[in-house]
Design an enzyme around this catalytic site. Structure first.
Site, PDB file in Angstrom:
ATOM      1  N   HIS A 297      -9.762   1.796   0.430  1.00 33.02           N
ATOM      2  CA  HIS A 297      -9.696   1.138   1.248  1.00 33.02           C
ATOM      3  C   HIS A 297     -10.578   0.510   2.196  1.00 33.02           C
ATOM      4  O   HIS A 297     -10.285   0.456   3.119  1.00 33.02           O
ATOM      5  CB  HIS A 297      -7.837   0.934   1.734  1.00 33.02           C
ATOM      6  CG  HIS A 297      -7.435  -0.228   2.632  1.00 33.02           C
ATOM      7  ND1 HIS A 297      -8.773  -0.916   3.567  1.00 33.02           N
ATOM      8  CD2 HIS A 297      -6.552  -1.097   2.054  1.00 33.02           C
ATOM      9  CE1 HIS A 297      -7.719  -2.002   3.840  1.00 33.02           C
ATOM     10  NE2 HIS A 297      -6.738  -2.196   2.918  1.00 33.02           N
TER      11      HIS A 297
ATOM     12  N   HIS B 140       0.606  -1.041  -0.165  1.00 32.86           N
ATOM     13  CA  HIS B 140       0.170   0.051   0.216  1.00 32.86           C
ATOM     14  C   HIS B 140       0.589   1.118   0.120  1.00 32.86           C
ATOM     15  O   HIS B 140       0.388   2.216   0.641  1.00 32.86           O
ATOM     16  CB  HIS B 140      -1.098  -0.018   0.772  1.00 32.86           C
ATOM     17  CG  HIS B 140      -1.918  -1.117   0.685  1.00 32.86           C
ATOM     18  ND1 HIS B 140      -2.633  -1.897   0.451  1.00 32.86           N
ATOM     19  CD2 HIS B 140      -2.798  -1.769   2.346  1.00 32.86           C
ATOM     20  CE1 HIS B 140      -3.348  -2.610   0.216  1.00 32.86           C
ATOM     21  NE2 HIS B 140      -3.315  -2.354   1.612  1.00 32.86           N
TER      22      HIS B 140
ATOM     23  N   GLU C  27     -11.266  -3.909  -2.505  1.00 28.17           N
ATOM     24  CA  GLU C  27     -10.131  -3.316  -3.255  1.00 28.17           C
ATOM     25  C   GLU C  27     -10.130  -3.004  -5.011  1.00 28.17           C
ATOM     26  O   GLU C  27      -9.193  -4.216  -5.025  1.00 28.17           O
ATOM     27  CB  GLU C  27      -8.859  -2.816  -2.795  1.00 28.17           C
ATOM     28  CG  GLU C  27      -9.127  -3.022  -0.893  1.00 28.17           C
ATOM     29  CD  GLU C  27      -8.020  -3.654  -0.027  1.00 28.17           C
ATOM     30  OE1 GLU C  27      -6.919  -3.302  -0.822  1.00 28.17           O
ATOM     31  OE2 GLU C  27      -8.778  -4.347   1.014  1.00 28.17           O
TER      32      GLU C  27
HETATM   33  C1  GLA Z   1      -4.598  -4.942   2.588  1.00 27.65           C
HETATM   34  C2  GLA Z   1      -3.558  -5.946   2.283  1.00 27.65           C
HETATM   35  C3  GLA Z   1      -4.095  -7.190   3.321  1.00 27.65           C
HETATM   36  C4  GLA Z   1      -4.232  -6.368   5.305  1.00 27.65           C
HETATM   37  C5  GLA Z   1      -5.272  -4.719   4.652  1.00 27.65           C
HETATM   38  C6  GLA Z   1      -5.130  -3.937   6.207  1.00 27.65           C
HETATM   39  O1  GLA Z   1      -6.270  -5.763   2.022  1.00 27.65           O
HETATM   40  O2  GLA Z   1      -4.304  -7.198   1.618  1.00 27.65           O
HETATM   41  O3  GLA Z   1      -3.445  -8.464   4.063  1.00 27.65           O
HETATM   42  O4  GLA Z   1      -2.661  -5.800   4.720  1.00 27.65           O
HETATM   43  O5  GLA Z   1      -4.555  -4.428   3.706  1.00 27.65           O
HETATM   44  O6  GLA Z   1      -4.554  -4.205   6.968  1.00 27.65           O
END
Ligand code: GLA
Length: 394
Positions: free
Chosen positions: A223, A149, A359
């Site tokens: 997100h 991210h 997402e």
């Molecule tokens: C994303 C990732 C997860 C986790 C979340 C945040 O969706 O795929 O593994 O890291 O973000 O906690």
């Protein structure tokens, strides 16, 4: 002195018209009823308020978008975070359906990306490095050996410039951020614009644009964690999900795709027909073990923006969310890492699986996997993509 006559039909017309306008002007309570048939009884608004200050002294504002039907979305300039999004239930009650915190401090410390804009690269890049045009770039490893991210200070942790996009019915907020060359290890000055528009049909449109002055990679997403019950002390296992995807990307132990596109048929990953999240999540399955639940990328059958790629229904409240996108994939994450340590507004904590994320994005680790659709952006090109979350009841 003579007064004009106001008797008979003209008087009746005047009375009805006046009552109608008086009703329009005075109606401050959210309308009730089925989302799609809710009458438009007010003018859409955008309001701005100071929200807080970062430790570096940056001022953060909160914008509240309200459409003419009464649906509201709150966005802060820190991380472009959606701090609240209200949706009607079948009984005509609005509730916030996105997980969040009480204040800026909550978002600044230990936020598992609640409501946040994600960039420059949503999801993981293996080994926190990639090679582009023969040059290797090293990113921040913030998720075991991998980059997740956008790194330590991704787009979820910067202050965006905001400008209002006023409308009588569909208010919008334009956010811009210029990510300097080298930020997080990425090449190129990346000029990014995200526009949130609260549409009159109770949908939130998120449109992203980016340009660069050097070849780079980009994969932006949102997100938000949804819990359509509006009660964050509950988990989302009773939410009924459908994903229009015949294949998903199996992952290794660090959640990097193996490169295979695996058919969902006959696996717990089959959401081609609506099913409760909890139905198969506890099955003994190597991929579920690796993700500690669903935390995988589904390859969408026909993303176009015009028909939903995923839907979520909460039968007990009737709330229904449809996701539209032109992105090729969607990460479905069931909040497996929420563990009851984060405080929820109004008391209590966020328990395991108290929210789910959808997402929209390109495939994880695309910069290192040449068989995946490209995420390369070059000077002169414009990255442009749109995702819409539409709320109604059924
Ligand atoms: C994303 C990732 C997860 C986790 C979340 C945040 O969706 O795929 O593994 O890291 O973000 O906690």
């Amino acid at each position: 002195m003579r007064y004009p006559s106001v008797t008979g039909l003209p008087f009746l017309c005047l009375l009805v018209t006046s009552l109608f306008f008086a009703h329009c002007a005075g109606n401050e309570t959210p309308p009730t009823g089925e989302a799609d048939s809710t009458p438009v009884t007010a003018t859409a608004t955008i309001t701005k308020a100071a929200y807080g200050t970062t430790s570096a002294g940056g001022a953060v504002d909160k914008y509240t978008l309200r459409n003419a039907r009464g649906m509201e979305v709150e966005v802060i300039t820190y991380g472009g975070i959606i701090t609240s999004l209200t949706a009607l239930d079948s009984a005509g009650n609005y509730a916030n359906v996105t997980l969040g915190f009480d204040d800026l401090e909550g978002y600044r410390t230990n936020n598992p990306y609640f409501g946040a804009l994600i960039g420059r690269y949503g999801n993981r890049i293996a080994g926190a490095k990639f090679t582009l045009d023969g040059k290797e770039y090293t990113l921040e490893a913030n998720n075991g050996p991998n980059h997740l991210h956008g790194g330590v200070t991704g787009f979820d942790k910067v202050i965006w410039e905001a400008s209002e996009v006023p409308s009588d019915t569909e208010p919008g907020l334009r956010l811009t951020y210029l990510s300097p060359d080298g930020e997080g290890g990425y090449p190129g000055n990346l000029s990014t614009t995200v526009v949130y528009t609260l549409r009159d049909d109770n949908s939130l449109e998120v449109s992203y644009e980016a340009t660069t002055d050097q070849p780079t990679v980009v994969n932006l997403t949102q997100h938000a964690y949804f819990n359509l019950s509006g009660d964050f002390s509950r988990d989302i296992l009773d939410h009924v999900v459908e994903i229009d995807a015949d294949r998903f990307l199996p992952v290794d132990a660090t959640l990097i795709p193996t490169g295979e596109l695996q058919p969902v048929a006959g696996t717990p990953f089959d959401f081609t027909e609506p099913k409760p999240v909890g139905r198969d999540i506890g099955q003994s399955d190597d991929q579920l073990t690796k993700g500690q639940g669903f935390d995988h990328c589904w390859v969408l059958n026909s993303p176009s923006g015009s028909s939903p790629v995923a839907t979520v229904h909460h039968p007990a409240t009737g709330r229904y969310m449809e996701v539209f996108t032109d992105e090729p994939a969607i990460q479905f994450y069931t909040g497996n890492f929420l563990d009851g340590t984060l405080s929820a507004p109004g008391g209590g904590t966020y328990g395991r699986r108290s929210g789910l994320c959808l997402e929209t994005q390109h495939y994880p680790d695309s910069p290192n996997q040449s068989a995946f659709p490209s995420v390369v952006l070059r000077p002169g090109e414009t990255y442009a993509t749109t995702t819409t979350y539409k709320f109604s009841t059924k």
